[in-house]
Design a protein around this motif. Structure first.
Motif, mmCIF file in Angstrom:
data_model
loop_
_atom_site.group_PDB
_atom_site.id
_atom_site.type_symbol
_atom_site.label_atom_id
_atom_site.label_comp_id
_atom_site.label_asym_id
_atom_site.label_seq_id
_atom_site.Cartn_x
_atom_site.Cartn_y
_atom_site.Cartn_z
ATOM 1 N N ALA A 262 0.644 -1.280 -0.011
ATOM 2 C CA ALA A 262 0.228 -0.202 0.069
ATOM 3 C C ALA A 262 0.902 1.388 -0.057
ATOM 4 O O ALA A 262 0.281 2.273 -0.228
ATOM 5 N N LEU B 42 -1.491 -2.989 -11.489
ATOM 6 C CA LEU B 42 -0.946 -4.214 -10.758
ATOM 7 C C LEU B 42 -1.744 -5.667 -11.344
ATOM 8 O O LEU B 42 -2.688 -5.733 -11.196
ATOM 9 N N LEU C 207 -6.691 -10.432 -0.373
ATOM 10 C CA LEU C 207 -5.916 -9.267 -0.506
ATOM 11 C C LEU C 207 -5.963 -8.637 0.828
ATOM 12 O O LEU C 207 -6.829 -8.316 1.331
ATOM 13 N N GLU D 49 -5.495 -3.114 3.000
ATOM 14 C CA GLU D 49 -4.585 -1.795 2.861
ATOM 15 C C GLU D 49 -4.541 -1.551 1.284
ATOM 16 O O GLU D 49 -4.024 -0.461 0.914
ATOM 17 N N ILE D 50 -4.684 -2.486 0.357
ATOM 18 C CA ILE D 50 -4.549 -2.199 -0.921
ATOM 19 C C ILE D 50 -5.386 -0.981 -1.407
ATOM 20 O O ILE D 50 -5.217 -0.568 -2.513
ATOM 21 N N LEU E 108 -4.094 2.547 -2.261
ATOM 22 C CA LEU E 108 -3.702 2.623 -3.422
ATOM 23 C C LEU E 108 -4.447 3.358 -4.511
ATOM 24 O O LEU E 108 -5.061 3.239 -5.292
ATOM 25 N N LEU F 185 -6.244 -3.343 -11.758
ATOM 26 C CA LEU F 185 -5.865 -4.524 -11.070
ATOM 27 C C LEU F 185 -6.307 -5.655 -11.601
ATOM 28 O O LEU F 185 -7.484 -5.819 -11.984
#
Length: 359
Positions: A202, A210, A220, A223-224, A227, A233
Motif C-alpha cells: 500500500a 497491478l 488481498l 490496505e490495498i 493505492l 487491477l
C-alpha cells in the motif's frame, strides 16, 4: 529502420540516416562485418537489431559502436554476455528475450552500466542476478517467463524503477521491501504461485497497474484500498474475489446510533431545546446512505463495500462504498448490467473508478 536482403555487408553499405542497423534474421554467428564499417557510420549507429540469429555469446566487437543506445539480441542461443558489453557506455536499452541466459551469464561489472531498460524475459534465470540490482538508473526490468522462485529483498535498491514485470515464473511470495520503490507504476506478477501480498504494498504511491491474474491468491490486504492512483487491477484466475468483498468487518451499530437512525430516517424534528447540545451535534453528523434504494443513514457504523461493475466484458472497481448495513445491497449478476450495476447508483466520480479484470 530497415534490413535489406543479402549479406551483412550489404546492410552496412546501405545504412541510411535513421541510425538503425538491422542485422536480424541473417543467420549470423559473429559480427566480423563491423570491422569494415567506417568510423563515421559506427558513431552514427544508435540502434542495433540482432534478433533471430545464432549468437551463443554476446558479440564483443559490437562495442565498437560507441554511441549505441538500443540493442536487441533476442531469440538467439545467447548463453553468455562477455565483458566487452561494458564498453557500450551510452547504452540505455538492452533486450535479450528468448535466449538461454541464467544468473551466471552476466559480467561481474554489469551493474556499473547506465542501462535504463532491461528485458531478459524468456530465459533460464532461477535467481535475479545481483548485477541487475546494482543498476541505479534502471527504470524498466522484465524477467517474465523465467524460473524465478523468489524476489530478493535487494530489489529495493532499484530506486528509479518504474516498471517491474515478473510474470510467468514460480514466485510464491512477495518481499515487503518491494514497497520501497517510490516510482514504481506498473507491477506485473501474473502467472506465478503467489498466495498473498504484504500489506506494505500500500506504500507504492505511484502504482497505477497491478497484474495479479492466475495466481493462488485467497485474499488481498485491505490496505490495498490505499493505492489511490491504481487504475488497473488484474485478478482473474484467483479464488479471492468473493472473499475479498465479504471479509470487511462490520461493527453493529450501538443503541445510540440505532436511536439516531430512527430520528433521522423518520424526519423527527429536534432542537437544542429538546435535548443536550452533544446529541444535537451527533444527529447533525449523520451520513446519508448513497444507495438510492435506501433512505437510511449511518453515523459510526457502516459497511465498507467493494462493488464490481460490469463494463464491456471487463470490470471497474469503485475504491469504496460506505453503506448503512449489510442488507443495504444485494449481489448483482455479473453477466448483465442491471439497475444496481449502474454507475449512477452510488454517484461515484469517474476519477475514483478503477479497472478490475476478473475474466
Amino acid at each position: 529502420m530497415f534490413a535489406l536482403p543479402g549479406s551483412a555487408m550489404d546492410v552496412l553499405e546501405n545504412m541510411e540516416g535513421d541510425n538503425v542497423l538491422n542485422l536480424s534474421r541473417m543467420n549470423l554467428e559473429t559480427l566480423a562485418a563491423l570491422e569494415d564499417m567506417s568510423e563515421e557510420k559506427r558513431k552514427e549507429t544508435h540502434q542495433l537489431l540482432l534478433t533471430h540469429n545464432r549468437f551463443t555469446v554476446f558479440p564483443g566487437n559490437a562495442a565498437c559502436l560507441s554511441n549505441l543506445l538500443f540493442l536487441d539480441i533476442s531469440s538467439n542461443g545467447l548463453a553468455h554476455i562477455c565483458d566487452q558489453i561494458l564498453g557500450l557506455s551510452k547504452l540505455k536499452t538492452l533486450i535479450a528475450k528468448n535466449n538461454r541466459m541464467d544468473e551466471f551469464s552476466l559480467p561481474k561489472d554489469f551493474g556499473k552500466m547506465n542501462l535504463e531498460v532491461v528485458n531478459f524475459s524468456g530465459n533460464r534465470f532461477e535467481e535475479v542476478p545481483p548485477q541487475l540490482l546494482e543498476l541505479q538508473r534502471l527504470k524498466s526490468l522484465s524477467l517474465g517467463g523465467n524460473r524465478l522462485k523468489t524476489i530478493p529483498a535487494e530489489i529495493e535498491n532499484l530506486t528509479s524503477l518504474e516498471l517491474l514485470y515478473l510474470g510467468g515464473n514460480g514466485i510464491q511470495s512477495i518481499p515487503p521491501e518491494l514497497a520501497n520503490l517510490p516510482y514504481l507504476s506498473y507491477l506485473g506478477l501474473c502467472d506465478n504461485h503467489i498466495q498473498g501480498l504484504p500489506p506494505q504494498l500500500a506504500q507504492l504511491n505511484s502504482l497505477r497497474s497491478l497484474s495479479l491474474h492466475n495466481n493462488l491468491l485467497t485474499y488481498l490486504p485491505q490496505e490495498i484500498l490505499n493505492l489511490v492512483r491504481l487504475q488497473e487491477l488484474s485478478l482473474r484466475g484467483n479464488p479471492l474475489v468473493v472473499r475479498f468483498v465479504k471479509d470487511f468487518i462490520y461493527n453493529p451499530p450501538s443503541l445510540l446510533e440505532l436511536a439516531g437512525r430512527i430520528v433521522k430516517s423518520r424526519n423527527f424534528q429536534y432542537s437544542r431545546k429538546d435535548m443536550p447540545a452533544n446529541l444535537v451535534s451527533y444527529l447533525d453528523s449523520a451520513s446519508k446512505c448513497p444507495n438510492p434504494k435506501c433512505a437510511g443513514v449511518y453515523f459510526d457504523s457502516c459497511v465498507r463495500h467493494i462493488k464490481f461493475v460490469d463494463f464491456c466484458g471487463k470490470y471497474r472497481l469503485p475504491l469504496m462504498h460506505y453503506l448503512c448495513s449489510p442488507q443495504c445491497y444485494s449481489p448483482c449478476s455479473s453477466n448483465s448490467q442491471s439497475d444496481c450495476d449502474s454507475d449512477e447508483e452510488f454517484n461515484i466520480p469517474q476519477h475514483r473508478m478503477q479497472k478490475v479484470l476478473l475474466g
